[in-house]
Each structure stands twice: as structure tokens, then as C-alpha cells.
Design a protein around this motif. Structure first.
Motif, PDB file in Angstrom:
ATOM      1  N   LEU A  61      37.991  23.584  47.753  1.00 29.03           N
ATOM      2  CA  LEU A  61      37.739  25.013  47.942  1.00 29.03           C
ATOM      3  C   LEU A  61      36.926  25.266  49.209  1.00 29.03           C
ATOM      4  N   GLY A  62      35.938  24.409  49.455  1.00 31.86           N
ATOM      5  CA  GLY A  62      35.139  24.544  50.669  1.00 31.86           C
ATOM      6  C   GLY A  62      35.987  24.390  51.925  1.00 31.86           C
ATOM      7  N   ARG A  63      36.878  23.426  51.920  1.00 32.43           N
ATOM      8  CA  ARG A  63      37.761  23.227  53.076  1.00 32.43           C
ATOM      9  C   ARG A  63      38.718  24.399  53.244  1.00 32.43           C
ATOM     10  N   ALA A  64      39.208  24.921  52.128  1.00 35.28           N
ATOM     11  CA  ALA A  64      40.113  26.076  52.196  1.00 35.28           C
ATOM     12  C   ALA A  64      39.400  27.286  52.791  1.00 35.28           C
ATOM     13  N   ILE A  65      38.135  27.450  52.421  1.00 34.69           N
ATOM     14  CA  ILE A  65      37.344  28.557  52.969  1.00 34.69           C
ATOM     15  C   ILE A  65      37.143  28.376  54.461  1.00 34.69           C
ATOM     16  N   ASP A  66      36.799  27.167  54.874  1.00 35.58           N
ATOM     17  CA  ASP A  66      36.580  26.893  56.302  1.00 35.58           C
ATOM     18  C   ASP A  66      37.837  27.137  57.129  1.00 35.58           C
ATOM     19  N   SER A  67      38.999  26.888  56.534  1.00 30.30           N
ATOM     20  CA  SER A  67      40.254  27.058  57.258  1.00 30.30           C
ATOM     21  C   SER A  67      40.824  28.465  57.122  1.00 30.30           C
ATOM     22  N   GLY A  68      40.153  29.299  56.323  1.00 28.50           N
ATOM     23  CA  GLY A  68      40.628  30.656  56.108  1.00 28.50           C
ATOM     24  C   GLY A  68      41.817  30.748  55.179  1.00 28.50           C
ATOM     25  N   ALA A  69      42.017  29.713  54.351  1.00 29.82           N
ATOM     26  CA  ALA A  69      43.215  29.650  53.510  1.00 29.82           C
ATOM     27  C   ALA A  69      42.946  29.986  52.051  1.00 29.82           C
ATOM     28  N   THR A  70      41.808  30.562  51.732  1.00 30.04           N
ATOM     29  CA  THR A  70      41.505  30.863  50.330  1.00 30.04           C
ATOM     30  C   THR A  70      42.352  32.022  49.822  1.00 30.04           C
ATOM     31  N   THR A  71      42.556  32.057  48.525  1.00 25.40           N
ATOM     32  CA  THR A  71      43.350  33.113  47.911  1.00 25.40           C
ATOM     33  C   THR A  71      42.446  34.054  47.117  1.00 25.40           C
ATOM     34  N   ASP A  72      42.956  35.252  46.860  1.00 22.24           N
ATOM     35  CA  ASP A  72      42.193  36.228  46.081  1.00 22.24           C
ATOM     36  C   ASP A  72      41.919  35.690  44.681  1.00 22.24           C
ATOM     37  N   GLY A  73      40.713  35.950  44.200  1.00 18.89           N
ATOM     38  CA  GLY A  73      40.356  35.544  42.850  1.00 18.89           C
ATOM     39  C   GLY A  73      39.850  34.132  42.723  1.00 18.89           C
ATOM     40  N   VAL A  74      39.684  33.428  43.860  1.00 16.63           N
ATOM     41  CA  VAL A  74      39.232  32.037  43.773  1.00 16.63           C
ATOM     42  C   VAL A  74      37.823  31.944  43.201  1.00 16.63           C
ATOM     43  N   GLU A  75      37.043  33.028  43.327  1.00 20.61           N
ATOM     44  CA  GLU A  75      35.690  33.014  42.771  1.00 20.61           C
ATOM     45  C   GLU A  75      35.711  32.882  41.254  1.00 20.61           C
ATOM     46  N   LEU A  76      36.810  33.308  40.618  1.00 15.87           N
ATOM     47  CA  LEU A  76      36.921  33.171  39.163  1.00 15.87           C
ATOM     48  C   LEU A  76      36.968  31.712  38.739  1.00 15.87           C
ATOM     49  N   LEU A  77      37.429  30.850  39.629  1.00 18.68           N
ATOM     50  CA  LEU A  77      37.445  29.419  39.360  1.00 18.68           C
ATOM     51  C   LEU A  77      36.116  28.772  39.718  1.00 18.68           C
ATOM     52  N   ILE A  78      35.485  29.275  40.773  1.00 20.68           N
ATOM     53  CA  ILE A  78      34.212  28.697  41.217  1.00 20.68           C
ATOM     54  C   ILE A  78      33.142  28.833  40.137  1.00 20.68           C
ATOM     55  N   TYR A  79      33.055  30.008  39.508  1.00 20.98           N
ATOM     56  CA  TYR A  79      32.024  30.242  38.495  1.00 20.98           C
ATOM     57  C   TYR A  79      31.949  29.128  37.444  1.00 20.98           C
ATOM     58  N   PRO A  80      33.014  28.915  36.665  1.00 20.53           N
ATOM     59  CA  PRO A  80      32.888  27.922  35.593  1.00 20.53           C
ATOM     60  C   PRO A  80      32.746  26.497  36.093  1.00 20.53           C
ATOM     61  N   VAL A  81      33.373  26.163  37.232  1.00 17.47           N
ATOM     62  CA  VAL A  81      33.269  24.790  37.749  1.00 17.47           C
ATOM     63  C   VAL A  81      31.839  24.496  38.190  1.00 17.47           C
ATOM     64  N   VAL A  82      31.230  25.449  38.891  1.00 15.61           N
ATOM     65  CA  VAL A  82      29.844  25.260  39.353  1.00 15.61           C
ATOM     66  C   VAL A  82      28.891  25.207  38.165  1.00 15.61           C
ATOM     67  N   ARG A  83      29.094  26.074  37.175  1.00 15.33           N
ATOM     68  CA  ARG A  83      28.230  26.056  35.990  1.00 15.33           C
ATOM     69  C   ARG A  83      28.362  24.730  35.238  1.00 15.33           C
ATOM     70  N   CYS A  84      29.593  24.282  35.106  1.00 16.21           N
ATOM     71  CA  CYS A  84      29.841  23.024  34.405  1.00 16.21           C
ATOM     72  C   CYS A  84      29.143  21.869  35.124  1.00 16.21           C
ATOM     73  N   LEU A  85      29.330  21.787  36.429  1.00 11.44           N
ATOM     74  CA  LEU A  85      28.713  20.715  37.206  1.00 11.44           C
ATOM     75  C   LEU A  85      27.196  20.845  37.211  1.00 11.44           C
ATOM     76  N   GLY A  86      26.710  22.073  37.267  1.00  6.66           N
ATOM     77  CA  GLY A  86      25.258  22.283  37.248  1.00  6.66           C
ATOM     78  C   GLY A  86      24.627  21.807  35.959  1.00  6.66           C
ATOM     79  N   ASN A  87      25.269  22.096  34.827  1.00  9.39           N
ATOM     80  CA  ASN A  87      24.734  21.635  33.550  1.00  9.39           C
ATOM     81  C   ASN A  87      24.794  20.118  33.423  1.00  9.39           C
ATOM     82  N   LEU A  88      25.844  19.512  33.958  1.00  8.87           N
ATOM     83  CA  LEU A  88      25.965  18.057  33.902  1.00  8.87           C
ATOM     84  C   LEU A  88      24.894  17.373  34.741  1.00  8.87           C
TER      85      LEU A  88
END
Length: 491
Positions: A289-316
Motif C-alpha cells: 500500500l505504501g508503494r502504491a501511494i508513492d507511485s500514485g496508484a492507490t484506489t478509492d476506499g483503500v483506507e477501509l483496508l488500512i484501518y483493520p490491518v494497522v489495528r491488527c498489527l498494532g495489537n500484535l
């Protein structure tokens, strides 16, 4: 957990009290992350469109209209299918829902059509049940409860569209109350969902993960549902689907990520999912996702995926050694995500900063990696932002400064750090002022030359200005720093 380091409070005379308060704050944060309920209900896209159309042309409905439709359906008229279609549209309205369920045997007639051997009738009846399960009034949605055995049976059917509808009805009902979830568990809902997660149809897998997430966020999930999910071996499949390149699509990955977040935050299965590769998969996804952002290739709604993945990794990472991840490119990826979403979705940036704090607290390798990737300027640009952004940034800077002289000297290479700390000390945010003083104390304590640099940047004036702060703790800390490091410069 979030903290700025125990050494920060040295010399203030109330070390244990401050540490106890910090532990309490850490506990409260972890509890909030674990218990936040994101209960929602869902309709299929075409039903949402029907509802929007109904709002424009049919703002109200009469009891007579609902009764006539019911009679056409009940008596098996030739236009039963058209009547079901009209009823489905009317059931978008809350008043129509209540009128329909108040009619004698209405739900049993609807379930009878749902179990019909005519596929077209079955599908329309399922849409009506989906409307009812989506009702805001739990007394309305719960009338669908007698349909659950049939819903579970039909999950193994051949029609992907019909299976998808059944899954959303189950998911909506699972959000209602504990009695419903208990009944579904006894009827084998977890095993049925396990089969659906293996479907080749992306819409079915997404709907299955949605239904599972509705079960997993229940308060009794720790005792009943998570163990059932582990026993059914669902977690490897959920982890596998955390993949941007999956042919099943990003919405499926979003639902699977929420499932994993609820499983991890339950505290039951962290080591289990770690052994199944969740850390690697989550980190790989965030880097992509970070690379996609840097390249300008992100899609709409990608933040909906970032939320749970970051929370999951943060708790771990809050409860285990995270150093194996230190050199994998995760930090630059999080930095890119923070910068991308700060103007439009600051809550995404806040989630990423929380994860960065968990990664850096007490972890010298991560703190060193943060400096290695030259990410401090990104942090300093966030200092003026409120809403928890500034305090998380200051806490993160404290984690780095706590590591000792070597990392403090590298922090000092960024001359704007003292300007950023002074900006924080001038705010009305008491917590930001307190954290800025803690970070300043660490840097001054570890680097003798820092005192000169701070004074040269007019920092002493900023420190003097808060010596008489109305908050006693801030006043004491400011006076301590003035007495210890700048006594000869006091006015």
C-alpha cells in the motif's frame, strides 16, 4: 502500548505516580481498541439502489397497501413474483416493515416462499428477508429468526447470488443479540461459513467474512466464537486473503482484515495467528500500500483496508518483540500512508502513528530504523495537528529519545525539532505540553550540546513562559528544566 519512556520523569519526585498513570492510560487505550464495537448491517448494492428510488417516489405507505400485497403473495396469485418485488421495495420503509410483520403468519408465509422450489420466488423472498434483517428496529429484524436453519442449509447451494443473500441475512441477524448468536452457533454457523470462505466467487467470500465479523465482534466472542473459529481452522484462509492482488478483490480483504482484528484483539489466539503468518502477510500488505501511494496508484476506499490491518498489527506488536520487522520497509510505508491521508482522513494517520508507537517503544532497532529512513521530518510536520496527532507524534519522539545519547544526537541533526517542541509548549493542549517537556528533558539530559542549541533557538523564552502555567504538573516540570539546565539564563 503507548508510552514515552520511564526515564522521562527522572528528577520530578513523583516517578511511581507518573508511571502508574501511564500504565492506566495504556490499559485504557488497549481496552478501547479491543472493545470498540463496529456493529453494522448491510444490504446488497441493488437493494440499496431500490431503496434510494423508493425514497424519491414513495415517502409513505398505508396498511391497506401492505395487506393487499400480502394477500397476493399468500394466495398464490399468478403475479406473486411481481407482488414480492413490490413488497421488497416497500420494506425499505420502516413503517412498512412494522406493518408487514404485524400481519398474521406473515413471516411464516415469507419463509415458506423462501423454501420454495421456484428459484425466482426464492430469490425475491430472500430479498424481503434481507430487508427485514436490515431493519433498525430489532423487534422487526428478529422475526427472521425462524429462517436461520434454512439460511444455513442453503449456504451449500449452487447459486452464488442466493448464497450471498443468505450470508448477509445471517450477518445482519448476528448483530442483534446474544440469543441469536447462540442459536446460530448451535446450528453450526461457523462450519457453514468456513465452507463459504473457500468459494471461488468473490461476492460469496466477502459476504461470508462479513457475517463472520458480525459474530466475532460480539462481547462473548472471546469465550465462545473465537475458539469455534480456531477449531474450524478459519484463520489461515483469512490471512491468505489479506492480499491486494487477490482475484477476489479488495472488499473481501477488508472483511477478512476486520475478522482478524477481532480475533487478535480478543487476546485468545495471538500466538496462533502469528504462527500462521499474519505478521508477514499484514506487513507485506502495508508495504504494498505504501508503494502504491508513492507511485500514485492507490484506489478509492483503500483506507477501509488500512484501518483493520494497522489495528491488527498494532495489537500484535503491543505484547511481543517486534524487532524482526525493523528492517523490512514497514516504517517508510506507514510514513507514506500518514502523509497521504492526513489532509483528508486524519484518523488513518492517527491509527498508523499508534502502530508506530507500539513498534518503537523500548525497541532500539526500530528507533534506529526510524532515523535510518529519515522519517523524523515527516513527524515534525505533524506537530501542529490536533485531534491526538500531535500527542502521538510527541510520544513517538519520546520513544526515540529514550534510547540514549546516540539517538538523541541524531535527533538533534534535525534542527527544527526544538522549534516543534516549542510550538507544542505554547498550545492549550495540556497533554501536548507535558509530552513536549518530557521529550525536551530526555534530549537535554543525553546531549550536553543540546542546551546551547535550544537556547540559540529562543527555547528558553518558551520554557520561561510556562513556568507559571495553571497546571501544577506542567509548572513543576518547566521549573525543574529551567533550574537544571538554564539557571544561568533565567531572567
Amino acid at each position: 502500548m503507548l508510552r514515552a519512556g520511564g526515564a522521562v520523569s527522572r528528577g520530578y519526585g513523583a516517578v511511581e505516580a507518573i508511571r502508574a498513570r501511564r500504565r492506566q492510560q495504556d490499559w485504557a487505550l488497549r481496552k478501547a481498541r479491543r472493545e470498540t464495537q463496529l456493529v453494522s448491517k448491510r444490504l446488497l448494492r441493488e437493494l440499496q439502489d431500490d431503496g434510494e428510488e423508493m425514497e424519491t417516489r414513495e415517502p409513505s405507505v398505508t396498511q391497506e397497501e401492505v395487506s393487499q400485497l400480502y394477500q397476493r403473495i399468500q394466495h398464490g396469485s399468478e403475479d406473486r413474483l411481481a407482488a414480492l418485488q413490490s413488497l421488497c421495495q416497500l420494506l425499505h420503509l420502516a413503517e412498512a416493515q412494522k406493518m408487514f410483520v404485524s400481519l398474521e403468519n406473515s413471516i411464516h408465509v415469507l419463509i415458506g416462499l423462501f423454501t420454495s422450489n421456484l428459484a425466482s420466488v426464492q430469490l425475491k423472498a430472500a430479498q424481503c428477508l434481507l430487508r427485514l434483517s436490515h431493519a433498525d428496529d430489532p423487534n422487526v429484524s428478529l422475526v427472521c429468526l425462524p429462517a436461520t436453519p434454512y439460511l444455513l442449509t442453503y449456504l451449500s447451494g449452487q447459486s452464488a447470488k442466493f448464497t450471498e443473500q443468505c450470508l448477509y441475512i445471517l450477518g445482519n441477524l448476528a448483530a442483534e443479540n446474544k440469543a441469536v448468536r447462540n442459536q446460530l452457533l448451535l446450528q453450526g454457523v461457523v462450519q457453514a461459513l468456513a465452507g463459504c470462505l473457500q468459494s471461488p466467487h468473490g461476492a460469496v467470500v466477502e459476504a461470508a467474512a462479513y457475517s463472520l465479523s458480525q459474530l466475532l465482534q460480539a462481547k462473548e466472542a472471546r469465550e465462545k466464537i473465537v475458539p469455534a473459529v480456531l477449531e474450524a481452522s478459519l484463520t489461515p484462509r483469512l490471512i491468505e486473503l489479506l492480499d491486494l492482488d487477490s482475484e477476489l478483490g479488495m472488499p473481501t480483504a477488508v472483511e477478512c482484515a476486520w475478522c482478524l482484528h477481532y480475533i487478535v484483539s480478543s487476546g485468545v489466539a495471538s500466538e496462533c495467528v502469528i504462527s500462521q503468518g499474519i505478521l508477514h502477510q499484514a506487513v507485506t500488505l502495508l508495504i504494498a500500500l505504501g508503494r502504491a501511494i508513492d507511485s500514485g496508484a492507490t484506489t478509492d476506499g483503500v483506507e477501509l483496508l488500512i484501518y483493520p490491518v494497522v489495528r491488527c498489527l498494532g495489537n500484535l506488536t503491543a505484547s511481543r518483540d517486534a524487532t524482526p520487522l525493523a528492517d523490512c520497509g514497514l516504517l517508510p510505508a506507514l510514513s507514506s500512508i500518514i502523509s497521504k491521508f492526513l489532509p483528508t482522513q486524519p484518523s488513518v494517520s492517527r491509527e498508523c502513528l499508534w502502530l508506530l508507537n507500539n513498534l518503537t517503544v523500548g525497541e532500539e532497532r526500530f528507533c534506529s530504523a526510524f532515523l535510518k529512513y529519515n522519517l523524523v521530518p515527516v513527524l515534525l510536520q505533524l506537530i501542529p495537528f490536533c485531534g491526538g496527532i500531535n500527542t502521538l507524534v510527541l510520544t513517538l519522539l519520546g520513544n526515540i529519545a529514550e534510547m540514549g545519547p546516540e539517538l538523541c544526537e541524531k535527533l538533534l541533526q534535525h534542527r527544527e525539532i526544538f522549534s516543534a517542541l516549542c510550538t507544542s509548549m505554547r498550545t492549550a493542549d495540556t497533554e501536548a505540553v507535558r509530552l513536549a517537556l518530557e521529550v525536551l528533558h530526555l534530549i537535554l539530559m543525553h546531549c550536553a550540546q543540546a542546551c546551547v542549541e535550544f537556547a540559540n533557538q529562543n527555547g528558553v523564552e518558551a520554557l520561561e513562559a510556562i513556568q507559571y502555567n495553571s497546571n501544577k504538573e506542567i509548572s513543576v516540570r518547566a521549573n525543574f528544566l529551567m533550574d537544571r539546565y538554564f539557571a544561568d539564563k533565567a531572567v
